[in-house]
Write a protein that holds these residues in place. Structure first.
Motif, mmCIF file in Angstrom:
data_model
loop_
_atom_site.group_PDB
_atom_site.id
_atom_site.type_symbol
_atom_site.label_atom_id
_atom_site.label_comp_id
_atom_site.label_asym_id
_atom_site.label_seq_id
_atom_site.Cartn_x
_atom_site.Cartn_y
_atom_site.Cartn_z
ATOM 1 N N SER A 250 0.384 -0.909 0.055
ATOM 2 C CA SER A 250 -0.093 -0.020 0.495
ATOM 3 C C SER A 250 0.530 1.283 0.064
ATOM 4 C CB SER A 250 -1.333 -0.056 1.463
ATOM 5 O OG SER A 250 -0.864 0.059 2.344
ATOM 6 N N LEU A 251 1.979 1.473 0.254
ATOM 7 C CA LEU A 251 2.482 2.285 1.048
ATOM 8 C C LEU A 251 2.609 2.783 -0.641
ATOM 9 C CD1 LEU A 251 5.223 2.197 3.495
ATOM 10 C CD2 LEU A 251 3.579 3.695 3.914
ATOM 11 N N PRO A 252 3.713 2.087 -1.883
ATOM 12 C CA PRO A 252 3.942 3.565 -3.342
ATOM 13 C C PRO A 252 2.581 3.564 -3.557
ATOM 14 C CG PRO A 252 4.971 1.398 -3.079
ATOM 15 C CD PRO A 252 4.335 1.500 -1.487
ATOM 16 N N PRO A 253 1.909 3.230 -4.231
ATOM 17 C CA PRO A 253 0.569 3.936 -4.628
ATOM 18 C C PRO A 253 0.342 4.898 -3.419
ATOM 19 C CG PRO A 253 -0.376 1.814 -3.980
ATOM 20 C CD PRO A 253 1.362 1.211 -3.739
ATOM 21 N N LEU A 254 0.134 4.957 -2.465
ATOM 22 C CA LEU A 254 -0.385 6.176 -0.962
ATOM 23 C C LEU A 254 0.711 7.705 -1.466
ATOM 24 C CD1 LEU A 254 -2.024 3.954 1.111
ATOM 25 C CD2 LEU A 254 -3.129 4.940 -0.721
ATOM 26 N N ARG A 255 1.961 7.285 -2.366
ATOM 27 C CA ARG A 255 3.056 8.028 -2.006
ATOM 28 C C ARG A 255 2.480 10.006 -1.790
ATOM 29 N NH1 ARG A 255 7.095 5.640 -3.637
ATOM 30 N NH2 ARG A 255 7.111 6.229 -5.282
ATOM 31 N N SER A 256 1.469 10.020 -2.673
ATOM 32 C CA SER A 256 1.146 11.408 -3.977
ATOM 33 C C SER A 256 -0.313 11.349 -2.448
ATOM 34 C CB SER A 256 0.695 10.923 -4.562
ATOM 35 O OG SER A 256 0.336 10.081 -4.910
ATOM 36 N N HIS A 257 -0.500 10.671 -1.145
ATOM 37 C CA HIS A 257 -1.763 11.322 -0.958
ATOM 38 C C HIS A 257 -2.313 12.173 0.569
ATOM 39 C CE1 HIS A 257 -6.057 10.636 0.857
ATOM 40 N NE2 HIS A 257 -6.275 9.806 0.555
#
Length: 115
Positions: free
Chosen positions: A66-73
């Motif tokens: 989950s961390l990689p796709p959420l970096r821009s959240h």
């Protein structure tokens, strides 16, 4: 938000049911779109990262995926704070490999965030 309130209000009584809630919020479908709600449930299930008693085995997989796709959240920093609290308060529950993976993943993502 109902599930988040339920997790927070019934934190002491959930026991093994917290793993069921955790499995629901870790589903990859719509992860970024529903992240705020999932974050609220995770905070309730773990008492803001302090207790991971029933989810410690599945936690690293969730973090890695989950961390990689959420970096821009916009709530990403809050998520990292909870992960750091999980490492601080639950070091005895995690084996060496899990503890190392948690810290390494957070450090790598933070380093990439700075760039």
């Amino acid at each position: 938000m109902f599930v988040a309130c339920l997790a927070k209000g019934q934190f002491d009584q959930l026991g093994h049911c917290s793993l069921l809630f955790f499995n629901v919020i870790t589903q990859p479908e719509h992860l970024v779109e529903d992240f705020s709600e999932r974050m609220a449930v995770l905070c309730g299930l773990t008492n803001h990262g302090r207790v991971i008693t029933f989810i410690e085995r599945d936690l690293n997989h969730f973090i890695r995926t989950s961390l990689p796709p959420l970096r821009s959240h916009d709530q990403f920093i809050k998520f990292l704070h909870i992960l750091i609290k999980m490492a601080q308060y639950n070091a005895t529950y995690l084996d060496d490999a899990s503890r190392h993976e948690l810290v390494k993943t957070c450090a790598v993502v933070c380093h990439r965030q700075d760039r």
